[in-house]
Design a protein around this motif. Sequence first.
Motif: not given
Length: 301
Positions: A248-258, A196-200, A228-232, A142-147
Motif C-alpha cells: 500500500q502506497t500511503n504508509s508503504r505497507l508491506r505484507g507477506y503470507y505463506g 484483535i489478536e488475529i492474523d488477518d 473468524l475461521q482459519t482452517l479450510s 490494514s487489519n481484519i476488523i477494518n475489512a
Amino acid sequence: MQIKSIVFLLVIILANHTSFSQTRSILHGKITDARTGSPLAGATILLHDINRNAIANDSGEFKTSFIPAGEYLVEISHIGHISWVERIRVDGNTFRNFVLSDAVVEQEGITVTGVTTATRLKQSPQPVSILKRAELLKISSSNIINALTHITGVNALTTGPAISKPFIRGLGYNRVLVVHDGVKQEGQQWGDEHGIEIDDYSVQRAEVLKGPASLIYGSDGLAGVINLQTLSPVAEGTINANVLGEYQTNSRLRGYYGNVSGTKNGISFNAYGSYKGAQDYENKYDGHVFNSKFNNKNIGG
C-alpha cells in the motif's frame, strides 16, 4: 475363572469393533452439469458440521474420508454453478449423485454462527453476513476488523492503523464477542490500545451475527458475534501451498503470507506465517502522522 475372563474380554473387543465399524462411514458419488451432463471436475463437497471436505476428480467423482455416521449439512459448489445445500444422512457406504445448474449470481452461503449446528443462511433466526476468502482479498485494509466494516451495521473504533475494535449496531468492547476457530478472543476488551489478536492474512471466512447471542455465547454476545475461521480443509491426500503479498502506497505497507495445508487419513493440518509492516502514514492536513507505524509478525497452525 480364567476362561470366564477371556470370554468376557473377547465380548468387549467384539463390541468395540462393531461400534467402531458402524461409525466408519463415507459419502461418495458423482457431480455433473445439469445442462450438458458433463462431469464437474474440481467441485467442492463440504460437510460443515465437522469441517470436512472433498474435491471431485476429472470424472466428477468424489469420496470423503472416513467420518462418524450421522446427519450433516452438505454444500456442493462449483464456480459458475448454483450451490447445492441439503442435510444428508451418512451411514456406512453412502452413495449420492449431485447435479448443479448454471448460475450468474452465487447462491446463499452457509453459516455456523449463533446456532448449535450448521444451518442454511436463510434459516438462521438472526441476521448473519458472510465474507469468504476471495471477498476479503479484494478489500484494502490494514487489519481484519477494518475489512469487516464493509458489512452493514459493523463499525470499527481505531487508535491507529493496526488497532481496531469491532462495533455492531453501536455496541462494542465486552458486548461484541470475537471467536477465532472456536476460541474466544477477549484481548480487544482490556483497553484502548488492545486490538484483535488475529492474523488477518490467515482468515479464510468471516461470519458476523448481528443481534443478541447471549443464550449461546454468554453476556459477551449481547450485540453480536464475529466468527473468524482459519482452517479450510483440503481434499483427502492433498497438500496445498499458498503465497500472498501486498503493498500500500500511503504508509508503504508491506505484507507477506505463506501457508501449507493438507489432509491425510482424515486428519487436516495447516501451518502459516506472515509479516506486515508499515511506516507513518500521511494525510493532507497533518503531513506524516508520527508513531502510526507498526510491525507485525506471526506464525501459527
